[in-house]
Design an enzyme around this catalytic site. Structure first.
Site, PDB file in Angstrom:
ATOM      1  N   GLU A  92       0.827  -1.219   0.000  1.00 18.91           N
ATOM      2  CA  GLU A  92       0.000   0.000   0.000  1.00 18.91           C
ATOM      3  C   GLU A  92       0.858   1.265   0.000  1.00 18.91           C
ATOM      4  O   GLU A  92       0.546   2.220  -0.707  1.00 18.91           O
ATOM      5  CB  GLU A  92      -0.978  -0.003   1.183  1.00 18.91           C
ATOM      6  CG  GLU A  92      -1.976  -1.165   1.186  1.00 18.91           C
ATOM      7  CD  GLU A  92      -2.848  -1.275  -0.067  1.00 18.91           C
ATOM      8  OE1 GLU A  92      -2.910  -0.330  -0.881  1.00 18.91           O
ATOM      9  OE2 GLU A  92      -3.476  -2.339  -0.238  1.00 18.91           O
TER      10      GLU A  92
ATOM     11  N   CYS B 240       6.968 -10.402  -5.585  1.00 21.17           N
ATOM     12  CA  CYS B 240       7.119  -8.969  -5.269  1.00 21.17           C
ATOM     13  C   CYS B 240       5.921  -8.491  -4.444  1.00 21.17           C
ATOM     14  O   CYS B 240       4.782  -8.855  -4.737  1.00 21.17           O
ATOM     15  CB  CYS B 240       7.201  -8.188  -6.572  1.00 21.17           C
ATOM     16  SG  CYS B 240       7.296  -6.403  -6.331  1.00 21.17           S
TER      17      CYS B 240
END
Ligand code: ZN
Ligand code: ZN
Length: 190
Positions: A131, A146
């Protein structure tokens, strides 16, 4: 000056914000601070869904946290939603200031499984990097390991690490958001 500030929104397990702060420092090499805990936005609750509106957490974070930090991350135990989705693990303003991560569905016990504190910590660190990565301008990555890859479910999430892939690291280093972030961090050192 701290570039990223973290705030618990409502009660959180001891030590969790420190752990997330460390994951963010490692991922982005930016100074991270922990703010005093904030209250939850009471008006975010939807009785019909028995969930909490993610965007209301972002607005509350922006209104309640000090204006200085370049990026703000809220952490909550509440189960978050956006109107078009049944739930979200978190939400961020793309290249904006605020992001939030929910622990609710990262907990095995939410899904009827045995509690596992270490697993929750790993998941929340990964989602926090995801985020905050969005607030620094990163979009979704195709590398399944990732943290910037999209998680539809916990199987996706558990494939990820909290360490951005070389491609995302290069992208974020070259981004205008990161240049501004570094300038903020430098400014505080003078
Ligand atoms: Zn995302
Ligand atoms: Zn990536």
């Amino acid at each position: 000056m701290s570039t990223i500030a973290l705030a618990a929104m409502g009660p959180l397990p001891d030590g969790l914000t420190a752990l997330v702060a460390e994951a963010l420092r490692r991922a982005f090499a930016l100074p991270v601070a922990t703010l005093p805990a904030l209250a939850e936005p009471a008006d975010a609750y939807s009785p019909r869904r028995n969930q909490w509106l993610a965007s209301a957490f972002l607005e509350h974070l922006l209104a309640a946290a000090p204006p200085a930090p370049f990026r703000l991350l809220g952490l909550t135990e509440r189960d978050l939603f956006v109107p078009v989705l049944s739930f979200v693990y978190g939400q961020a303003q793309l290249e904006g200031r605020a992001a939030v991560v929910s622990l609710a569905r990262l907990r095995p016990e939410f899904h009827g499984l045995a509690q596992d504190g270490a697993l929750v910590e790993r998941r929340v660190a990964t989602e926090a990097v995801h985020e905050v990565g969005h607030t620094l301008g990163l979009v979704h990555c195709l590398d399944r390991r990732c943290p910037m890859s999209l998680s539809i479910d916990l199987t996706d999430l558990d494939r990820k690490t909290a360490e951005p892939c070389p491609g995302c690291s290069a992208l974020v280093e070259g981004s205008s958001a990161m240049k501004r972030a570094r300038a903020v961090a430098e400014g505080g050192r003078r």
